[in-house]
Design an enzyme around this catalytic site. Structure first.
Site, PDB file in Angstrom:
ATOM      1  N   HIS A 134     -46.101 -87.832  40.292  1.00 46.57           N
ATOM      2  CA  HIS A 134     -44.918 -87.177  39.518  1.00 46.57           C
ATOM      3  C   HIS A 134     -45.212 -85.776  38.888  1.00 46.57           C
ATOM      4  O   HIS A 134     -44.513 -84.838  38.967  1.00 46.57           O
ATOM      5  CB  HIS A 134     -44.267 -88.041  38.511  1.00 46.57           C
ATOM      6  CG  HIS A 134     -43.759 -89.136  39.330  1.00 46.57           C
ATOM      7  ND1 HIS A 134     -42.657 -89.055  40.114  1.00 46.57           N
ATOM      8  CD2 HIS A 134     -43.789 -90.720  39.249  1.00 46.57           C
ATOM      9  CE1 HIS A 134     -42.431 -90.429  40.511  1.00 46.57           C
ATOM     10  NE2 HIS A 134     -42.971 -91.020  40.010  1.00 46.57           N
ATOM     11  N   HIS A 170     -30.602 -30.719  43.811  1.00 51.70           N
ATOM     12  CA  HIS A 170     -30.605 -31.841  42.694  1.00 51.70           C
ATOM     13  C   HIS A 170     -31.872 -32.283  42.302  1.00 51.70           C
ATOM     14  O   HIS A 170     -32.797 -32.987  42.709  1.00 51.70           O
ATOM     15  CB  HIS A 170     -30.061 -33.162  43.117  1.00 51.70           C
ATOM     16  CG  HIS A 170     -29.656 -34.183  41.894  1.00 51.70           C
ATOM     17  ND1 HIS A 170     -30.176 -35.297  41.769  1.00 51.70           N
ATOM     18  CD2 HIS A 170     -28.451 -34.128  41.162  1.00 51.70           C
ATOM     19  CE1 HIS A 170     -29.580 -35.947  40.764  1.00 51.70           C
ATOM     20  NE2 HIS A 170     -28.565 -35.192  40.532  1.00 51.70           N
TER      21      HIS A 170
END
Length: 460
Positions: A287, A363
């Site tokens: 587990h 830009h």
């Protein structure tokens, strides 16, 4: 695949394995996206605990979860395995104690109860975790290794070796969960006699008996130990079977231990909260390691919700020529190069940002940055492809912005970047009005997002 829940509620009662107290669980249907949750109805305010790997509290002889207040539910793995095996990830489990009942020590009572109650399909897609990389858990000192390997479907292979003569080495493999109810669910939990005696003295396994566990006997039993065991299990006499167990029941399979460990993995990985497409290989699991793997997989799920994966190498659904047949835009103002995914409510478009774009001339020419408004325009064009795909003659329609809201620019986009546009329809299109939410990504990171509303009109 659609999300699923129970058709009707069911209840089961029995003793908790360690506390030995009678406990009842009632499993209730829920709406979509609810998840699996446990509710402690024996506690004031009836707190709820999400069945997720992030809430694992303990892995000692079972898996326990807790919420932020410390409210806990133990031994959930057999019930969770039954839900996962049947692709059910939306259930409210009401429980009047802190342990799921052990029942006969297997997942079969839970699986049978679920099948008897019926399974209901919900009107929502079930998310499935599909891996891109190998996930590994390793403990060389304990000879443990667990791998989750990318695959198109789920498979699981388990190898166990407790270094004992009575068990030897065991292995089991499944290529799907289709036969879980008959091949895996009936396999009972197990332990060794030398593990039981200390737990008995510590006041644990009060709910254990010879019917809900396989007890393997590795060494000879002394007369004193036999007296203690008989008293604990309330038996006048107890003998070791030819199979080397104290159980009064025959083993169901010669590798029942490996099958039960496989069941535990299925239950613990259900704490990921969704099915998993992966090849799982487990050597000497437990587990603690199962839930470690579940936590790693859950982290991937959480990351992908904020940073989804887009396969830019697959064949386009729509090429630039297909897009030009749907949209009136043309270079240099056509800001979508291809469409790689599309459903009724979602579309994924791609734009390769190059230094040749005309807007870079003025830009920030010394440090080229793509204008944010053009990113939003690219999102809108991707959304336009989705919307115009609903009409038979898209070339005869135009799409106009009506509103932009909650727009955020999070990171600059520069030449060399690949923009991925994700547009999601928030509500059905009514009277030509479409309401969408868009996100633009570079390398999985959101660079811009916003709420967009547009109107499609017939080109007169």
């Amino acid at each position: 695949m659609k999300q699923k829940t129970l058709q009707s509620a069911f209840s089961l009662s029995g003793k908790g394995l360690h506390g030995g107290k009678n406990v009842t669980i009632t499993c209730c249907p829920t709406e979509a996206n609810h998840g699996i949750k446990f509710q402690r109805i024996d506690i004031e305010n009836q707190p709820v605990i999400d069945a997720l790997a992030s809430n694992v509290a303990s892995t000692n002889r079972g898996t326990a979860i807790k919420n932020y207040n410390g409210d806990t539910v133990h031994t959930i793995e057999h019930l969770m395995a039954s839900f996962a095996a049947l692709n059910i990830y939306n259930v409210l489990v009401q429980i009047d104690g802190d342990e799921v009942p052990i029942l006969n020590g297997s997942a079969q009572p839970f699986t049978d109860a679920i099948l008897q109650s019926g399974i209901k399909e919900l009107d929502a897609e079930q998310e499935v975790l599909t891996l891109r990389d190998i996930v590994r858990i390793e403990d060389k000192e304990c000879d443990v290794e667990m791998l989750a390997i990318p695959a198109e479907n789920f498979s699981l292979s388990v190898y166990v070796d407790y270094k004992t003569k009575i068990l030897g080495q065991q292995h089991h493999q499944i290529n799907s969960l289709d036969n879980f109810a008959t091949e895996i669910a009936p396999c009972r939990t197990f332990c060794f006699l030398h593990e039981i005696l200390p737990m008995m003295k510590l006041g644990l396994i009060k709910g254990g008996d010879l019917e809900n566990a396989i007890i393997y006997v590795e060494n000879d039993i002394s007369s004193e130990e036999k007296t203690e065991i008989c008293a604990f299990f309330n038996k006048e006499n107890i003998d070791v079977t030819q199979q080397g167990t104290l159980s009064t029941r025959e083993l169901l399979f010669s590798n029942e231990v490996a099958r039960h460990k496989l069941m535990d993995i299925v239950g613990d990985l259900a704490l990921v909260g969704q099915p998993i497409n992966a090849q799982i290989i487990a050597r000497c699991p437990g587990h603690a390691y199962n839930t470690q793997l579940a936590k790693k997989l859950l982290d991937i799920v959480k990351k992908e919700k904020t940073s989804p994966f887009f396969d830019l190498t697959k064949e386009p659904l729509f090429t630039i020529e297909d897009i030009k047949r749907k949209l009136p835009h043309r270079p240099p103002f056509l800001l979508v190069d291809k469409i790689i995914e599309m459903t009724e409510t979602r579309i994924i478009g791609v734009k390769n940002v190059t230094m040749n774009e005309p807007h870079f001339v003025g830009h920030f020419p010394e440090q080229a940055v793509m204008p944010g408004v053009l990113i939003m325009e690219g999102l809108a064009q991707a959304g336009g492809v989705l919307v115009l795909s609903t009409v038979p003659d898209p070339e005869n329609y135009l799409t106009f912005f009506m509103k932009m809201d909650k727009v955020k620019f999070r990171k600059k986009v520069v030449p060399g970047d690949t923009l991925v546009y994700e547009m999601v329809l928030l509500e059905p299109i009514r009277r030509g009005i479409c309401h969408m939410y868009g996100k633009a990504y570079v390398n999985g990171t959101v660079v811009a997002e916003g709420d967009l509303m547009a109107q499609i009109t017939k080109d007169k």
